[in-house]
Design a protein around this motif. Structure first.
Motif, PDB file in Angstrom:
ATOM      1  N   PHE A 142       0.977  -0.459  10.772  1.00 14.95           N
ATOM      2  CA  PHE A 142       1.965  -0.545   9.484  1.00 14.95           C
ATOM      3  C   PHE A 142       3.427  -0.497   9.788  1.00 14.95           C
ATOM      4  N   LEU A 143       3.675   0.676  10.259  1.00 13.81           N
ATOM      5  CA  LEU A 143       5.043   1.068  10.417  1.00 13.81           C
ATOM      6  C   LEU A 143       5.713   0.191  11.383  1.00 13.81           C
TER       7      LEU A 143
ATOM      8  N   MET B 225      -1.337   3.900  11.755  1.00 13.95           N
ATOM      9  CA  MET B 225       0.102   4.008  11.404  1.00 13.95           C
ATOM     10  C   MET B 225       0.999   3.092  12.082  1.00 13.95           C
TER      11      MET B 225
ATOM     12  N   VAL C 186      -2.771  -7.907   3.735  1.00 15.51           N
ATOM     13  CA  VAL C 186      -2.388  -7.037   2.549  1.00 15.51           C
ATOM     14  C   VAL C 186      -1.048  -7.508   2.156  1.00 15.51           C
TER      15      VAL C 186
ATOM     16  N   GLN D 140      11.238   8.214  -0.501  1.00 17.97           N
ATOM     17  CA  GLN D 140      10.491   9.399   0.281  1.00 17.97           C
ATOM     18  C   GLN D 140      10.713   9.219   2.049  1.00 17.97           C
ATOM     19  N   PHE D 141      11.165   8.012   2.331  1.00 17.20           N
ATOM     20  CA  PHE D 141      11.340   7.740   3.944  1.00 17.20           C
ATOM     21  C   PHE D 141      12.859   7.856   4.287  1.00 17.20           C
TER      22      PHE D 141
ATOM     23  N   ARG E  66       9.003   4.901  -3.666  1.00 12.63           N
ATOM     24  CA  ARG E  66       8.363   5.230  -2.322  1.00 12.63           C
ATOM     25  C   ARG E  66       9.498   5.147  -1.176  1.00 12.63           C
TER      26      ARG E  66
ATOM     27  N   SER F 207       0.740  -1.166   0.072  1.00 16.91           N
ATOM     28  CA  SER F 207       0.015  -0.048   0.051  1.00 16.91           C
ATOM     29  C   SER F 207       0.880   1.145  -0.112  1.00 16.91           C
ATOM     30  N   ASP F 208       0.331   2.324  -0.517  1.00 15.51           N
ATOM     31  CA  ASP F 208       1.159   3.599  -0.501  1.00 15.51           C
ATOM     32  C   ASP F 208       0.951   4.077   0.887  1.00 15.51           C
ATOM     33  N   ASN F 209       2.086   4.203   1.562  1.00 20.84           N
ATOM     34  CA  ASN F 209       1.988   4.600   3.039  1.00 20.84           C
ATOM     35  C   ASN F 209       3.068   5.584   3.054  1.00 20.84           C
ATOM     36  N   THR F 210       3.493   6.226   2.029  1.00 17.41           N
ATOM     37  CA  THR F 210       4.510   7.439   2.048  1.00 17.41           C
ATOM     38  C   THR F 210       3.943   8.642   2.928  1.00 17.41           C
TER      39      THR F 210
ATOM     40  N   LEU G 183       3.250   8.448   5.905  1.00 21.81           N
ATOM     41  CA  LEU G 183       3.626   7.967   7.247  1.00 21.81           C
ATOM     42  C   LEU G 183       5.102   8.489   7.558  1.00 21.81           C
TER      43      LEU G 183
END
Lengths: 284, 284
Positions: free
Chosen positions: B185-186, B182, B245, B278-279, B275, A201-204, A206
């Protein structure tokens, strides 16, 4: 064995081939650099990393030790096209990340009097091109020699000597099967995990909440998309097996959460903690 | 709001509670430390981190701001047993890693005149106990305030002020639902991945071939087995969804390998690379 008169040829001067010629030239060896890109050859020459450079594969004909630093299918194609230029008595080596299939294919293509010794320097990185060459990275990386039954002891010893000259300190020897199973778990499965985690999933959005552990876990999601799909396909039996075992374990864990089975979760965490500690270098 | 006369109580002086009193005492505040372990209290006292220490929960009665640094179920039990000692007008806060359920349970237990403001300092570590207290870790960690509809602006502002006093520089505010998604996922999914990878098979014999990327990916497999199962269960809907997922994505990727679909694999790798970048903190 390698001596002061040994003439090297390195085919493919990307980030890894570039690091090879950087390390070899430091030791004063004569090196022919072969690449399709003139600028790359000019850069290698300017830095004094090659004795001569050419886009013509036939220049390989004088070399005693030829190392192809190419993507797997390019390596096979190159030997198919240019194997005829290899000098009888010369030794051919490689850097391919998957071994069993490549060893079979290359051995079938080799001209009379040429021996192939498969090697895997585990010093890959996502940056591409000779400008990122950095042979200092070899020091802490693994160099794996993967002999097949046809290999002479001399070829195996020469590969070992090559690894030492390049600066590797962790040098080991595995069968093709052992190598490909190891790579399937330690390297390929972990890359599929990181890529899948970013694709799930696109969690960017976060990103501002991210700590080191998420960044550490997903660093390898930055991946060379031109190389890895073919490495995965070359090792598909091992890798698909590893993915299956891992996703089964994940689903079993989800069931423990669903059933609120604290005791079994604890046991699994104690096991993961103990096993993971064994992977720590001393002092971590 | 917090001022020089504010009297703090910190309940539970483990690695996180210990770091709280370390940071607060540096600023000269009056702090009551409450813990079940006499040695822990003695250590806090020796270091000048608390003004007074006690194993008796009723000593909380003088505090204006009470912070419980306890495992989730212990926190709920503590408020159930000792909520009666909380001074009317005092503010209660916490450090729990999952929010929605805890906020509901605690609010239902609160005595008249006491407000609860939920906070999550994302500065956990696997080491346990006051001896590992290290408030310097707060500087680069996230502090998340998770208000509910009952919270006063004053309580939210006080939580913000607390975070600043503790040394956090990244302070944000999320709803309980946003926070738990959040974290699912993270943090939680990634811990389940690391634990499952170490449990899928015993690959510790491969330790000599391991590079940094495998170690980075599995570092969080070293996990506190007394805390995480209950955090997982408290957030089970979100976490099980994330696991589903993710494993679906892994299985879809295995199919691409099986079918040798290089193009789709490439696309997924390009997405994961973009993606993941971006982190990156600036400069990585």
């Amino acid at each position: 064995m390698i001596d002061a008169k040994t003439k090297f040829a390195v085919v493919g001067l990307g980030v890894l081939g570039g690091s090879y010629i950087q390390a070899l030239s430091k030791q004063g060896y004569s090196i022919i650099g072969i690449d399709t890109d003139e600028e790359t050859l000019a850069y290698a020459k300017e830095n004094g990393w090659i004795t001569e450079g050419s886009t013509n594969p036939s220049t390989v004909k004088d070399a005693d030790l030829v190392i192809c630093c190419l993507y797997p299918h390019v390596f096979v194609e190159w030997v198919k096209e240019n194997g005829k230029y290899l000098k009888p008595g010369c030794l051919l080596s490689d850097v391919t990340g998957v071994k069993q299939k490549i060893i079979g294919e290359i051995n079938a293509l080799l001209p009379e009097g040429v021996e192939f010794i498969a090697c895997h320097p585990m010093a890959g990185r996502e940056l591409r091109g000779i400008h990122y060459a950095d042979s200092s990275r070899f020091e802490n990386a693994n160099f794996i020699i993967v002999p097949c039954e046809n290999n002479s002891q001399d070829a195996i010893d020469t590969a070992h000597q090559l690894a030492e000259i390049l600066g590797f300190r962790k040098i080991s020897q595995l069968s093709g099967q052992e190598h490909d199973q190891m790579i399937g778990f330690l390297s390929q499965l972990t890359h599929v995990i990181a890529v899948s985690l970013m694709n799930a999933s696109d969690n960017t959005h976060l990103k501002e909440y991210t700590g080191d552990s998420f960044r550490d876990l997903t660093r390898i999601a930055k991946i060379n998309e031109d190389m890895w799909p073919e490495l995965f396909i070359l090792n598909k039996e091992n890798l698909i097996h590893e993915i299956r075992v891992f996703t089964d374990e994940m689903n079993a864990f989800a069931k423990l959460i669903e059933e609120e089975d604290v005791d079994t979760m604890k046991q699994k965490m104690i096991i993961s903690t103990q096993r993971r500690k064994q992977f720590d270098p001393k002092g971590e």
